[in-house]
Design an enzyme around this catalytic site. Sequence first.
Site, mmCIF file in Angstrom:
data_model
loop_
_atom_site.group_PDB
_atom_site.id
_atom_site.type_symbol
_atom_site.label_atom_id
_atom_site.label_comp_id
_atom_site.label_asym_id
_atom_site.label_seq_id
_atom_site.Cartn_x
_atom_site.Cartn_y
_atom_site.Cartn_z
ATOM 1 C CG ASP A 1 53.372 48.840 38.771
ATOM 2 O OD1 ASP A 1 52.599 49.245 37.900
ATOM 3 O OD2 ASP A 1 53.151 47.829 39.462
ATOM 4 C CD GLU B 1 38.657 34.226 39.397
ATOM 5 O OE1 GLU B 1 39.445 33.357 39.785
ATOM 6 O OE2 GLU B 1 38.304 34.367 38.202
ATOM 7 C CE LYS C 1 35.097 37.588 36.850
ATOM 8 N NZ LYS C 1 35.163 37.107 38.233
ATOM 9 C CG ASP D 1 45.165 51.264 37.369
ATOM 10 O OD1 ASP D 1 44.611 50.213 37.041
ATOM 11 O OD2 ASP D 1 45.751 51.410 38.454
ATOM 12 C CG ASP E 1 54.062 44.692 42.549
ATOM 13 O OD1 ASP E 1 53.903 45.360 41.512
ATOM 14 O OD2 ASP E 1 53.162 44.061 43.114
#
Length: 1151
Positions: A426, A548, A618, A735, A868
């Site tokens: 990952d 955040e 957002k 991603d 993880d």
Amino acid sequence: MTGDRSSGIHFSRLYSFSLMRSIFRNEHSQIGQKGYSRVVYCNDPNNPKQLQLKYSSNYVSTTKYTVLTFVPKSLFEQFRRVANIYFLLAALLSFSPMAPYSASSTLVPLLVMISATMIKEGVEDWRRMKKDIEANNRKVKVYGRNHNFEETRWKKLQVGDLVKVDKDEYFPADLFLLSSSYEDGICYVETTNLDGETNLKVKHALNATAGLHDDHSFLHFKALIKCEDPNEDLYSFVGTLCYEGQQHPLSLQQILLRDSKLRNTGCVYGVVVFTGHETKVMQNATDPPSKRSKIERKMDKIIYILFSTLVLISFFGSIFFGIETKNDIRDGKSKRWYLRPDKSTFLYDPKRAELTAFFHFLTGLMLYGFLLPISLYVSIEIVKVLQGIFINQDQDMYYEETDKPTRAQTSNLNEELGQVDTILSDKTGTLTCNSMEFVKCSIAGISYGCGMTEVERAIAKRKGNVLPEVGYTSPDIQSFKDVYMDSGKSCKGFNFKDERVMNGKWVHESHAYVIQKFFRVLALCHTAISNIDQETGEISYEAESPDEAAFVIAARELGFQFFERTQTTISLHELDYESGQIIDRTYKLLHVLEFSSARKRMSVIVKNVENQLLLLCKGADSVMFERLAKDGRVFEAATRDHIKYYAEAGLRTLVVAYRELGEEEFKSWEDEFLDAQASVTADRDVLVDAASDKIERDLILLGATAVEDKLQNGVPECIEKLANAGIRIWVVTGDKMETAINIGYASSLLRQDMEQIVITLDTPEINNLEKQGDKEAIAKASSASITKQIRKGKSQLSSAKESPVSFGLIIDGKSLSFVLDKNLEHAFLEIAISCASVICCRSTPKQKALVTRLVKMGTGKTTLAIGDGANDVGMLQEADIGVGISGVEGMQAVMSADFAIAQFRFLERLLLVHGHWCYRRISMMVFYFFYKNIAFGFTLFWFEAYAAFSGQPAYNDWYMSLYNVFFTSLPVIALGVFDQDISAQLCLQYPLLYQEGVHGMLFSWMHILGWMLNGVISSIFIFFFTTNSVLHQAFRRDGHVVDFEVLGVMMYVCVIWTVNCQMALSINYFTWIHHFFIWGSVAFSYVFLLVYGAMSPIISTTAYQVLVEACAPRLFRFSFVLHTVTLFKDEAWKVRRQNSVDLRHGREQIA
């Protein structure tokens, strides 16, 4: 924010909790039907109906065994192994007249080995039992008959009990939340033990019960809950509460799950709904997948070979014995008269030679059983446990910052660590820290942020640009740095530097009003909680995600400080761009439209002091740009360019936008939204998303944020070292492609000299088809496009076969979904394994597991998955080895993994050092076990052949029984734990040595058969030298020649000396433990011969006084000479082989 204050945030006005209203609908009709039949009488323990239900107690057991099942289940586990079944049958047959030895001499070693393994199983289960006892005996406050809350143990809880849980305590069962120390009944829950997530979840009581604030308010409380039956779904709950004549729908918002923890809340009151093994966490408890190492699987095949050899030589001996027996009576005359064929038994009957041969075959199966090492399995288990302890205690894999050592959570796969061919990793939290920092932003089409990320430095280095030193700060931001550093503030999550907007200078920008709205959105659009330190007055934030938290901190640092959240408001300290003063502004919080992986965005609806209704949003660019209004796209082109640049710099981006709402539009939408929220149908989430989508339209673009998730320390060096070891590395991440590629360069996964093969469906043709919505045409075109790209990649690889160029493969998530189809997976795997690195972008958790399975099954090599988060669990369990990183995303990955490490860089030492050592140690252990048993077993066979296969063993019963258990087992355990062919430093210095395990160079059939042949040759040397040296001359002073008792002792001592000295020659790294076990085993054999021979002949039988009277004077000298001659052949072979290797190595060096 303290949790024990009586007033606080009234979240009941927010959308997330609006369904707590007393609304009951017909959609709840499934209650009472199959799967929804549970009835709970709240705070009514004496109700006869409650007593008749007989729900399970709250006692929980995670043990594998119970007192009653331990013996039968453990024995079943032991006798699943073929070798143990054979030894059991041999032990049972030893009670018959066919046995060549006494029953006790066979039964005792078997019992010792089985008992040792059962004790190990028992100890491990006892540890689990101690944890169960600790959990079951935790204290919780229960409402009793005297109308007070009294402490009792978890295990005594019953369904319907009313309990009180205080701050930082775990919930003892699945509870229905009645109320909390907050007026509106909210509480904050940490679910790390359930789903691995560390962010806090907000739970909310019904308005009908939220007023039950203190212990005395429950004096007359009675209620009835009807709900779903126990199930494993952590994310749904269906039920109704009948209270004070009204029915109220229940959802997951009112359920507190067992093993989650109460945080930031003084206390909560709840009713027990599910207990013990009916709780959702226990319903989810599953046994981890069974994994076996390649050496262990190959070891089974070796056992089959030896068993086949055993059957073969037994069959050969029985045929020979049957023929000889049949020929004993010929023409009425006895050939071997001394066997008294006239008084025959079923074991020797010349008249029934076929039956005699069959019984002799059974005798041979027992006699030659020493070819199979009885102590092999238990010895390997002991060694693996000790290896695991050394891995756990390695200080070089201890992470001091979080106080987390490396943990070998299973010892079955130690040697697999030395055979890893492919690593699937990952990215976020595994290669990176998962600690977000706000570094850049795009506002009104202008990019802000002067810092240089790690990826940008890697890009500049790849392009050959001159880089400033690490830590260099450009002059234009030096003044800010001076002020900032002098302040002494610590801004974790904020690494933004730009003098144009820092220290309030943004008010002088031409688009100051847009900047104001941008940072106001960041300060308001979140679910973070503010915590004010009463001593220092500093404000900290607790957010659902690191992203955040970084946004809220960035807004604070740039003049928009979120400091208070009341029952329906959010308050900010704002820097007003017109006056340049700090002012307090309070916004009425109306609704929060939460983020989800499907929505990919989050919104809040607020009303400002000017009574304007604002929707602040957002989200990901893939969903935000399509929701922009026509007049809200002024900065779209520039923002898209900036987002692309940020992604190339390895940054995570979000688009920020807003819109102003009209009163009528809002009221109309709110009614529809609240109806969707109040629904308890299966499609409730769909209705909520549809309603949210209607309001999140016609947005006005403000800009985009960019946060950096930094690489962990040592990741590039670790990846480079693993690549040098010949290990393929795949990164499977969610991603964007640009981000993943540049992280690949920064982490050394991709290198400057590497050619890229890109497989993507982000093409104009596919995008046009997607807009048309023809799914069949999209699938057909996508498949054709991928096939074409794979062919192109193959041609690139073929044309570069003769050149030293290496390749990196990059594929996006859409392409991956097609590639994993059976028609394309073979072609994709073929091209992927030809590349040094592979990056899979935009991958879902399911795709991660499927890719892992494809590599594992397609290559047949050992795969290691490392991650993880909870989304990595499938990948970890699918791989041959799962490694969990104990990072910031909870412990679910660690709990599902075989090994746990704190940092990715520790993987280098885990594989190259411990993996290399464990692979060699276990391999040599297995070689030696089979060698020593073949050497011993074939001396029995040669003696049998010499004695016309009479069934008479060459050795005393206890000689044979203790050979494996005491005289030859301890040295091999010492080898398996302590031996090192090279030091840890050299393992890391020369990573290519790791290929020995990847290609199975040591544990190969050539080596296995070589050691077996060595055992056969050693047995020939021992038997024939012994017999020929003492057979024809007097051995005692009275003229007696050697009998079989003396011959047996001489061979036995020679075998022990030979196999133990062979062990000494095989050891690379001697310690005092090796010397103690090797020479101690030899010495102990002499002690045993002396003590056992001194016992009564009734006990010692053929061993009585043999060592003292017959063998002592010359046995030591004879055995020393013989084992020296026997081992000379091994040393000669090793010297010849070493010379050959040195010569070949020298030629390679010259070339």
